[in-house]
Motif scaffolding. Sequence first.
Motif, PDB file in Angstrom:
ATOM      1  N   ASP A  46      -9.263  73.323  80.325  1.00  0.00           N
ATOM      2  CA  ASP A  46     -10.100  73.163  79.131  1.00  0.00           C
ATOM      3  C   ASP A  46     -11.263  74.144  79.170  1.00  0.00           C
ATOM      4  O   ASP A  46     -11.592  74.781  78.170  1.00  0.00           O
ATOM      5  CB  ASP A  46     -10.646  71.731  79.029  1.00  0.00           C
ATOM      6  CG  ASP A  46      -9.550  70.714  78.795  1.00  0.00           C
ATOM      7  OD1 ASP A  46      -8.629  71.008  77.997  1.00  0.00           O
ATOM      8  OD2 ASP A  46      -9.597  69.635  79.403  1.00  0.00           O
ATOM      9  N   VAL A  47     -11.895  74.264  80.324  1.00  0.00           N
ATOM     10  CA  VAL A  47     -13.032  75.172  80.471  1.00  0.00           C
ATOM     11  C   VAL A  47     -12.568  76.618  80.294  1.00  0.00           C
ATOM     12  O   VAL A  47     -13.241  77.412  79.635  1.00  0.00           O
ATOM     13  CB  VAL A  47     -13.734  74.952  81.823  1.00  0.00           C
ATOM     14  CG1 VAL A  47     -14.703  76.080  82.134  1.00  0.00           C
ATOM     15  CG2 VAL A  47     -14.467  73.613  81.822  1.00  0.00           C
ATOM     16  N   ALA A  48     -11.419  76.970  80.850  1.00  0.00           N
ATOM     17  CA  ALA A  48     -10.899  78.332  80.720  1.00  0.00           C
ATOM     18  C   ALA A  48     -10.688  78.692  79.247  1.00  0.00           C
ATOM     19  O   ALA A  48     -11.050  79.791  78.811  1.00  0.00           O
ATOM     20  CB  ALA A  48      -9.586  78.465  81.485  1.00  0.00           C
ATOM     21  N   ARG A  49     -10.129  77.767  78.472  1.00  0.00           N
ATOM     22  CA  ARG A  49      -9.907  78.014  77.047  1.00  0.00           C
ATOM     23  C   ARG A  49     -11.235  78.239  76.325  1.00  0.00           C
ATOM     24  O   ARG A  49     -11.390  79.184  75.555  1.00  0.00           O
ATOM     25  CB  ARG A  49      -9.139  76.853  76.428  1.00  0.00           C
ATOM     26  CG  ARG A  49      -8.695  77.095  75.001  1.00  0.00           C
ATOM     27  CD  ARG A  49      -7.846  75.974  74.411  1.00  0.00           C
ATOM     28  NE  ARG A  49      -7.543  74.813  75.237  1.00  0.00           N
ATOM     29  CZ  ARG A  49      -8.336  73.728  75.376  1.00  0.00           C
ATOM     30  NH1 ARG A  49      -9.492  73.672  74.769  1.00  0.00           N
ATOM     31  NH2 ARG A  49      -7.959  72.714  76.132  1.00  0.00           N
ATOM     32  N   ARG A  52     -12.780  81.637  77.433  1.00  0.00           N
ATOM     33  CA  ARG A  52     -12.122  82.801  76.832  1.00  0.00           C
ATOM     34  C   ARG A  52     -12.484  82.976  75.363  1.00  0.00           C
ATOM     35  O   ARG A  52     -12.577  84.092  74.866  1.00  0.00           O
ATOM     36  CB  ARG A  52     -10.610  82.665  76.946  1.00  0.00           C
ATOM     37  CG  ARG A  52     -10.070  82.883  78.316  1.00  0.00           C
ATOM     38  CD  ARG A  52      -8.534  82.814  78.296  1.00  0.00           C
ATOM     39  NE  ARG A  52      -8.037  82.475  79.605  1.00  0.00           N
ATOM     40  CZ  ARG A  52      -7.439  81.330  79.910  1.00  0.00           C
ATOM     41  NH1 ARG A  52      -7.228  80.407  78.998  1.00  0.00           N
ATOM     42  NH2 ARG A  52      -7.023  81.107  81.135  1.00  0.00           N
ATOM     43  N   ASN A  53     -12.644  81.860  74.648  1.00  0.00           N
ATOM     44  CA  ASN A  53     -12.901  81.914  73.206  1.00  0.00           C
ATOM     45  C   ASN A  53     -14.373  82.044  72.845  1.00  0.00           C
ATOM     46  O   ASN A  53     -14.698  82.244  71.683  1.00  0.00           O
ATOM     47  CB  ASN A  53     -12.328  80.667  72.523  1.00  0.00           C
ATOM     48  CG  ASN A  53     -10.820  80.619  72.615  1.00  0.00           C
ATOM     49  OD1 ASN A  53     -10.165  81.648  72.707  1.00  0.00           O
ATOM     50  ND2 ASN A  53     -10.267  79.429  72.610  1.00  0.00           N
ATOM     51  N   GLY A  54     -15.254  81.908  73.800  1.00  0.00           N
ATOM     52  CA  GLY A  54     -16.688  81.937  73.512  1.00  0.00           C
ATOM     53  C   GLY A  54     -17.342  83.211  73.991  1.00  0.00           C
ATOM     54  O   GLY A  54     -16.700  84.126  74.515  1.00  0.00           O
ATOM     55  N   ASN A  89     -26.864  77.321  84.875  1.00  0.00           N
ATOM     56  CA  ASN A  89     -26.424  78.710  84.832  1.00  0.00           C
ATOM     57  C   ASN A  89     -25.051  78.870  84.184  1.00  0.00           C
ATOM     58  O   ASN A  89     -24.287  79.747  84.567  1.00  0.00           O
ATOM     59  CB  ASN A  89     -26.406  79.289  86.246  1.00  0.00           C
ATOM     60  CG  ASN A  89     -25.490  78.504  87.166  1.00  0.00           C
ATOM     61  OD1 ASN A  89     -25.224  77.326  86.942  1.00  0.00           O
ATOM     62  ND2 ASN A  89     -25.002  79.152  88.205  1.00  0.00           N
ATOM     63  N   ALA A  90     -24.736  78.066  83.204  1.00  0.00           N
ATOM     64  CA  ALA A  90     -23.399  78.089  82.606  1.00  0.00           C
ATOM     65  C   ALA A  90     -23.144  79.362  81.803  1.00  0.00           C
ATOM     66  O   ALA A  90     -22.042  79.884  81.796  1.00  0.00           O
ATOM     67  CB  ALA A  90     -23.185  76.870  81.717  1.00  0.00           C
ATOM     68  N   ARG A  91     -24.128  79.850  81.115  1.00  0.00           N
ATOM     69  CA  ARG A  91     -24.011  81.057  80.284  1.00  0.00           C
ATOM     70  C   ARG A  91     -22.843  80.995  79.308  1.00  0.00           C
ATOM     71  O   ARG A  91     -22.183  81.996  79.029  1.00  0.00           O
ATOM     72  CB  ARG A  91     -23.926  82.306  81.156  1.00  0.00           C
ATOM     73  CG  ARG A  91     -25.167  82.482  82.003  1.00  0.00           C
ATOM     74  CD  ARG A  91     -25.296  83.826  82.606  1.00  0.00           C
ATOM     75  NE  ARG A  91     -24.114  84.285  83.295  1.00  0.00           N
ATOM     76  CZ  ARG A  91     -24.153  84.943  84.420  1.00  0.00           C
ATOM     77  NH1 ARG A  91     -25.275  85.206  85.003  1.00  0.00           N
ATOM     78  NH2 ARG A  91     -23.043  85.363  84.977  1.00  0.00           N
ATOM     79  N   CYS A  92     -22.590  79.777  78.792  1.00  0.00           N
ATOM     80  CA  CYS A  92     -21.518  79.585  77.819  1.00  0.00           C
ATOM     81  C   CYS A  92     -21.775  78.267  77.089  1.00  0.00           C
ATOM     82  O   CYS A  92     -21.477  77.191  77.628  1.00  0.00           O
ATOM     83  CB  CYS A  92     -20.162  79.554  78.522  1.00  0.00           C
ATOM     84  SG  CYS A  92     -18.773  79.530  77.362  1.00  0.00           S
ATOM     85  N   PRO A  93     -22.333  78.313  75.884  1.00  0.00           N
ATOM     86  CA  PRO A  93     -22.696  77.083  75.175  1.00  0.00           C
ATOM     87  C   PRO A  93     -21.544  76.093  75.001  1.00  0.00           C
ATOM     88  O   PRO A  93     -21.749  74.884  75.150  1.00  0.00           O
ATOM     89  CB  PRO A  93     -23.196  77.587  73.820  1.00  0.00           C
ATOM     90  CG  PRO A  93     -23.633  78.987  74.076  1.00  0.00           C
ATOM     91  CD  PRO A  93     -22.718  79.516  75.140  1.00  0.00           C
ATOM     92  N   VAL A  95     -18.922  75.644  76.945  1.00  0.00           N
ATOM     93  CA  VAL A  95     -18.648  75.030  78.243  1.00  0.00           C
ATOM     94  C   VAL A  95     -19.754  74.031  78.589  1.00  0.00           C
ATOM     95  O   VAL A  95     -19.473  72.941  79.087  1.00  0.00           O
ATOM     96  CB  VAL A  95     -18.480  76.097  79.342  1.00  0.00           C
ATOM     97  CG1 VAL A  95     -18.430  75.463  80.722  1.00  0.00           C
ATOM     98  CG2 VAL A  95     -17.227  76.924  79.087  1.00  0.00           C
ATOM     99  N   GLU A  96     -21.006  74.381  78.310  1.00  0.00           N
ATOM    100  CA  GLU A  96     -22.129  73.462  78.559  1.00  0.00           C
ATOM    101  C   GLU A  96     -21.922  72.138  77.842  1.00  0.00           C
ATOM    102  O   GLU A  96     -22.082  71.071  78.432  1.00  0.00           O
ATOM    103  CB  GLU A  96     -23.439  74.074  78.073  1.00  0.00           C
ATOM    104  CG  GLU A  96     -23.899  75.249  78.864  1.00  0.00           C
ATOM    105  CD  GLU A  96     -25.113  75.895  78.222  1.00  0.00           C
ATOM    106  OE1 GLU A  96     -25.801  75.253  77.402  1.00  0.00           O
ATOM    107  OE2 GLU A  96     -25.388  77.050  78.553  1.00  0.00           O
TER     108      GLU A  96
END
Length: 134
Positions: A46-49, A52-54, A89-93, A95-96
């Motif tokens: 789920d996180v990988a998807r 990749r899309n963000g 430090n996620a740097r991906c809204p 994923v956060e």
Amino acid sequence: MTILLSLMLAAAPAAGDVPPVPQDLSNVPVIDGWLGRKVSPRWSEDVARLYRNGDCGGAVSHEGSRLLEIDMLFLLSGDGKPLKIMPVNARCPDVEQFVSKRILGSLRGSFPKSGATAPRWMRSQVRFLWSDAP
């Protein structure tokens, strides 16, 4: 340290009762054996998807795969209820949001009880590993 997401819960204490957000993670106690650290790899696809899309960064190459480690801060009440969840430090809204919702949904009761009257900050980490190979 940049805090990307602060998820407030309805049971949060009044602003005057909240300790300031720690600026140095090394001074924050680690939640030993926290279930989320063990469970989070199951969310990797789920996180990988989402990654990749963000508009995301932070994943590194690891043995032919991608590894994303996110430091997490938790403001916990004395009875172990999460009052704030902050991916550091996620740097991906996307994923956060996903990680915070997953923790609140399935891991809400996994935090240690301290018995303290004031909330305190604790930390842990979530990890994700996925392959981009065809």
